[in-house]
Enzyme design. Structure first.
Site, PDB file in Angstrom:
ATOM      1  N   CYS A 137       0.846  -1.207   0.000  1.00 35.15           N
ATOM      2  CA  CYS A 137       0.000   0.000   0.000  1.00 35.15           C
ATOM      3  C   CYS A 137       0.877   1.252   0.000  1.00 35.15           C
ATOM      4  O   CYS A 137       1.468   1.587   1.035  1.00 35.15           O
ATOM      5  CB  CYS A 137      -0.907  -0.044   1.237  1.00 35.15           C
ATOM      6  N   CYS A 188      -0.357   4.057   2.277  1.00 35.38           N
ATOM      7  CA  CYS A 188      -0.140   3.799   3.704  1.00 35.38           C
ATOM      8  C   CYS A 188       1.331   3.950   4.096  1.00 35.38           C
ATOM      9  O   CYS A 188       1.649   4.499   5.142  1.00 35.38           O
ATOM     10  CB  CYS A 188      -0.574   2.381   4.069  1.00 35.38           C
ATOM     11  N   ASP A 189       2.216   3.427   3.273  1.00 35.69           N
ATOM     12  CA  ASP A 189       3.606   3.268   3.718  1.00 35.69           C
ATOM     13  C   ASP A 189       4.604   4.150   2.984  1.00 35.69           C
ATOM     14  O   ASP A 189       5.794   4.128   3.314  1.00 35.69           O
ATOM     15  CB  ASP A 189       4.026   1.796   3.544  1.00 35.69           C
TER      16      ASP A 189
HETATM   17  C1  LIG Z   1       0.032  -3.922   4.363  1.00 37.72           C
HETATM   18  C2  LIG Z   1      -1.116  -2.946   4.493  1.00 37.72           C
HETATM   19  C3  LIG Z   1      -0.898  -1.747   5.140  1.00 37.72           C
HETATM   20  C4  LIG Z   1      -1.945  -0.852   5.299  1.00 37.72           C
HETATM   21  N1  LIG Z   1      -1.717   0.327   5.969  1.00 37.72           N
HETATM   22  C5  LIG Z   1      -2.722   1.204   6.133  1.00 37.72           C
HETATM   23  C6  LIG Z   1      -2.510   2.440   6.817  1.00 37.72           C
HETATM   24  O1  LIG Z   1      -1.394   2.736   7.291  1.00 37.72           O
HETATM   25  N2  LIG Z   1      -3.562   3.288   6.947  1.00 37.72           N
HETATM   26  C7  LIG Z   1      -4.797   3.014   6.445  1.00 37.72           C
HETATM   27  O2  LIG Z   1      -5.714   3.804   6.622  1.00 37.72           O
HETATM   28  N3  LIG Z   1      -5.018   1.863   5.761  1.00 37.72           N
HETATM   29  C8  LIG Z   1      -4.026   0.962   5.589  1.00 37.72           C
HETATM   30  N4  LIG Z   1      -4.232  -0.191   4.882  1.00 37.72           N
HETATM   31  C9  LIG Z   1      -5.566  -0.413   4.296  1.00 37.72           C
HETATM   32  C10 LIG Z   1      -6.550  -0.882   5.384  1.00 37.72           C
HETATM   33  O3  LIG Z   1      -5.963  -1.935   6.125  1.00 37.72           O
HETATM   34  C11 LIG Z   1      -7.853  -1.339   4.742  1.00 37.72           C
HETATM   35  O4  LIG Z   1      -8.374  -0.301   3.945  1.00 37.72           O
HETATM   36  C12 LIG Z   1      -8.876  -1.706   5.821  1.00 37.72           C
HETATM   37  O5  LIG Z   1      -8.376  -2.715   6.660  1.00 37.72           O
HETATM   38  C13 LIG Z   1     -10.171  -2.192   5.186  1.00 37.72           C
HETATM   39  O6  LIG Z   1     -11.031  -2.598   6.200  1.00 37.72           O
HETATM   40  P1  LIG Z   1     -12.189  -3.637   5.927  1.00 37.72           P
HETATM   41  O7  LIG Z   1     -12.832  -3.871   7.242  1.00 37.72           O
HETATM   42  O8  LIG Z   1     -12.994  -3.229   4.772  1.00 37.72           O
HETATM   43  O9  LIG Z   1     -11.435  -4.978   5.441  1.00 37.72           O
HETATM   44  P2  LIG Z   1     -10.343  -5.899   6.164  1.00 37.72           P
HETATM   45  O10 LIG Z   1      -9.449  -5.131   7.041  1.00 37.72           O
HETATM   46  O11 LIG Z   1      -9.759  -6.696   5.046  1.00 37.72           O
HETATM   47  O12 LIG Z   1     -11.228  -6.871   7.078  1.00 37.72           O
HETATM   48  C14 LIG Z   1     -12.061  -7.818   6.495  1.00 37.72           C
HETATM   49  C15 LIG Z   1     -12.212  -8.986   7.461  1.00 37.72           C
HETATM   50  O13 LIG Z   1     -13.183  -9.875   6.949  1.00 37.72           O
HETATM   51  C16 LIG Z   1     -12.770 -11.189   7.224  1.00 37.72           C
HETATM   52  N5  LIG Z   1     -13.424 -12.109   6.294  1.00 37.72           N
HETATM   53  C17 LIG Z   1     -13.227 -12.221   4.943  1.00 37.72           C
HETATM   54  N6  LIG Z   1     -13.988 -13.192   4.449  1.00 37.72           N
HETATM   55  C18 LIG Z   1     -14.684 -13.717   5.491  1.00 37.72           C
HETATM   56  C19 LIG Z   1     -15.620 -14.779   5.603  1.00 37.72           C
HETATM   57  N7  LIG Z   1     -15.994 -15.509   4.556  1.00 37.72           N
HETATM   58  N8  LIG Z   1     -16.126 -15.081   6.826  1.00 37.72           N
HETATM   59  C20 LIG Z   1     -15.766 -14.340   7.932  1.00 37.72           C
HETATM   60  N9  LIG Z   1     -14.869 -13.327   7.878  1.00 37.72           N
HETATM   61  C21 LIG Z   1     -14.345 -13.026   6.668  1.00 37.72           C
HETATM   62  C22 LIG Z   1     -11.261 -11.151   7.021  1.00 37.72           C
HETATM   63  O14 LIG Z   1     -10.622 -12.215   7.698  1.00 37.72           O
HETATM   64  C23 LIG Z   1     -10.920  -9.795   7.623  1.00 37.72           C
HETATM   65  O15 LIG Z   1     -10.593  -9.890   8.984  1.00 37.72           O
HETATM   66  C24 LIG Z   1      -3.227  -1.143   4.745  1.00 37.72           C
HETATM   67  C25 LIG Z   1      -3.447  -2.353   4.084  1.00 37.72           C
HETATM   68  C26 LIG Z   1      -2.407  -3.251   3.958  1.00 37.72           C
HETATM   69  C27 LIG Z   1      -2.654  -4.574   3.266  1.00 37.72           C
END
Ligand SMILES: Cc1cc2nc3c(=O)[nH]c(=O)nc-3n(C[C@H](O)[C@H](O)[C@H](O)COP(=O)(O)OP(=O)(O)OC[C@H]3O[C@@H](n4cnc5c(N)ncnc54)[C@H](O)[C@@H]3O)c2cc1C
Length: 316
Positions: free
Chosen positions: A137, A140-141
Site C-alpha cells: 500500500c 499507507c507506507d
Molecule cells: C500492508 C497494508 C498496510 C496498510 N496500511 C494502512 C494504513 O497505514 N492506513 C490506512 O488507513 N489503511 C491501511 N491499509 C488499508 C486498510 O488496512 C484497509 O483499507 C482496511 O483494513 C479495510 O477494512 P475492511 O474492514 O474493509 O477490510 P479488512 O481489514 O480486510 O477486514 C475484512 C475482514 O473480513 C474477514 N473475512 C473475509 N472473508 C470472510 C468470511 N468468509 N467469513 C468471515 N470473515 C471473513 C477477514 O478475515 C478480515 O478480517 C493497509 C493495508 C495493507 C494490506
C-alpha cells in the site's frame, strides 16, 4: 447438524468496517453478530505503523483495531470466530441464511465487510519481509521511504500511479514490469517518462529479497534472456512495493449484488445493494480510497442503513 441462530443483523468480517458497523448497530439495540474468519482486526493487524488515522497520530495496526474491538465488545457487541462459507436469500421472506462453520444464521439484514486481499507477487522473501521492507500500500507506507530507494512491482494503472505518488518521498523509484509494456493510461506513462526519479525496467521480475532484519539485496531477472543479477544496498535503505492488484472478498454475495469488472460490489451512498437488506462496507465495495478511515465510515453508514431498513433508526 449445525444450529440455526436468528438475528436482526449479521456482519461478515471483523475488520475496521465490520467493527465500526458493530458499534453503530449495537447503539441502535439491534440483535447483531459479527462473524470473523481469521483474526479480528482484518488487514490492519498486518500493519506495523498507522500514521493517517485521525486523532491517533502514531499507532501500530494491532493496537488500533484492538481498541476498536474493545469498544465494540464494551458496548455489548458479539464478535464470533466463524468463517462464512455461503449466503442465501429466501425470496419468500426476504431473510438471509448465512452459513458459518459452527452455526447457520437466519437474519433480516446483512452487512458484508469482508475486505479485499492484496495479491502477492510470489518472490522468495516476500512473506519474510512483509511489513519490514515489503509493502502492499503506497498510500499507507510511502512516507516511511523518505529519501530511500523503492522498487514497485506491477505494470497496471494503479502500480504506475502509485509509483508516481512514491516519487514524493523516495529518492528513486524503479518500476519493475514483467512484460514488455505497461498497461497504464498513456497520460500516466508519459508522466512516468518525464519524472527524473523514475526508472522503468520492462521484461524484469523480482526473484528474491535477502537481508537481515530488513532487506539488503534484491535479485532480479531479465525475462528476455533469463539472466539474473543481484543489486546490493545498505540494510533498510530500500523497499519493495507489490502493487499487482487486489482480490475482493465478494464471492459470498455474487448473484445478490452487482459487481464491477474487478469484482468489487457496487453500492449507493447508503452502502445499499440491489437486494433489500443487503449492505456492503469497506474495501469490498467499489470506491476510490481503501483505507481504515473510509472502512470505518462505510461501516457506520451501513449499520445506520441496516437499522433504518429494520425500522430501528440508530441513536445519535
Ligand atoms: C500492508 C497494508 C498496510 C496498510 N496500511 C494502512 C494504513 O497505514 N492506513 C490506512 O488507513 N489503511 C491501511 N491499509 C488499508 C486498510 O488496512 C484497509 O483499507 C482496511 O483494513 C479495510 O477494512 P475492511 O474492514 O474493509 O477490510 P479488512 O481489514 O480486510 O477486514 C475484512 C475482514 O473480513 C474477514 N473475512 C473475509 N472473508 C470472510 C468470511 N468468509 N467469513 C468471515 N470473515 C471473513 C477477514 O478475515 C478480515 O478480517 C493497509 C493495508 C495493507 C494490506
Amino acid at each position: 447438524m449445525t444450529d440455526t441462530v436468528r438475528k436482526d443483523l449479521v456482519i461478515v468480517g471483523g475488520g475496521p468496517a465490520g467493527l465500526s458497523a458493530a458499534i453503530y448497530a449495537q447503539r441502535s439495540l439491534l440483535d447483531v453478530v459479527t462473524l470473523e474468519r481469521e483474526a479480528v482486526g482484518g488487514q490492519v493487524i498486518l500493519t506495523s505503523e498507522v500514521d493517517n488515522y485521525p486523532g491517533v497520530p502514531h499507532a501500530d495496526g494491532f493496537s488500533l483495531v484492538d481498541a476498536m474491538h474493545a469498544q465494540a465488545t464494551d458496548l455489548g457487541a458479539q464478535v464470533v470466530m466463524d468463517p462464512v462459507s455461503s449466503v442465501e436469500r429466501d425470496e419468500a421472506t426476504g431473510r438471509f441464511l448465512v452459513r458459518g462453520a459452527s452455526a447457520c444464521y437466519d437474519c433480516a439484514s446483512l452487512i458484508l465487510a469482508a475486505g479485499a486481499r492484496p495479491r502477492h507477487a510470489g518472490f522468495e522473501g516476500e512473506e519474510r519481509f512483509a511489513g519490514h521492507g515489503v509493502s502492499y500500500c503506497a498510500t499507507c507506507d510511502g512516507m516511511f521511504y523518505r529519501n530511500k530507494q523503492v522498487f514497485v512491482i506491477g505494470g497496471g494503472n494503479s502500480a504506475a500511479e502509485e509509483a508516481l505518488f512514491l516519487t514524493r518521498f523516495a529518492s528513486k523509484v524503479t518500476l519493475v514490469v514483467r512484460k514488455d509494456h505497461l498497461r497504464a493510461q498513456a497520460a500516466v506513462v508519459a508522466e512516468l517518462e518525464r519524472n527524473e526519479k523514475v526508472e522503468v525496467r520492462l521484461m524484469t521480475s523480482v526473484v528474491s529479497l535477502d537481508g537481515g532484519e530488513l532487506p539488503s539485496s534484491v535479485t532480479l531477472r531479465d525475462n528476455a534472456t533469463g539472466a539474473t543479477y543481484v543489486e546490493t544496498y545498505e540494510e533498510g535503505s530500500f523497499g519493495v512495493f507489490v502493487l499487482v492488484g487486489r482480490t475482493p472478498e465478494t464471492e459470498l454475495v455474487r448473484g445478490l449484488a452487482e459487481l464491477d469488472d474487478a469484482g468489487y460490489v457496487l453500492t449507493d451512498e447508503r452502502m445499499a445493494t440491489q437486494t433489500p437488506g443487503l449492505f456492503v462496507a469497506g474495501d469490498a465495495r467499489a470506491k476510490p480510497l481503501r483505507q481504515i478511515v473510509t472502512a470505518a465510515s462505510d461501516g457506520a453508514v451501513a449499520a445506520t442503513s441496516a437499522a433504518a431498513f429494520l425500522g430501528r433508526p440508530v441513536e445519535g
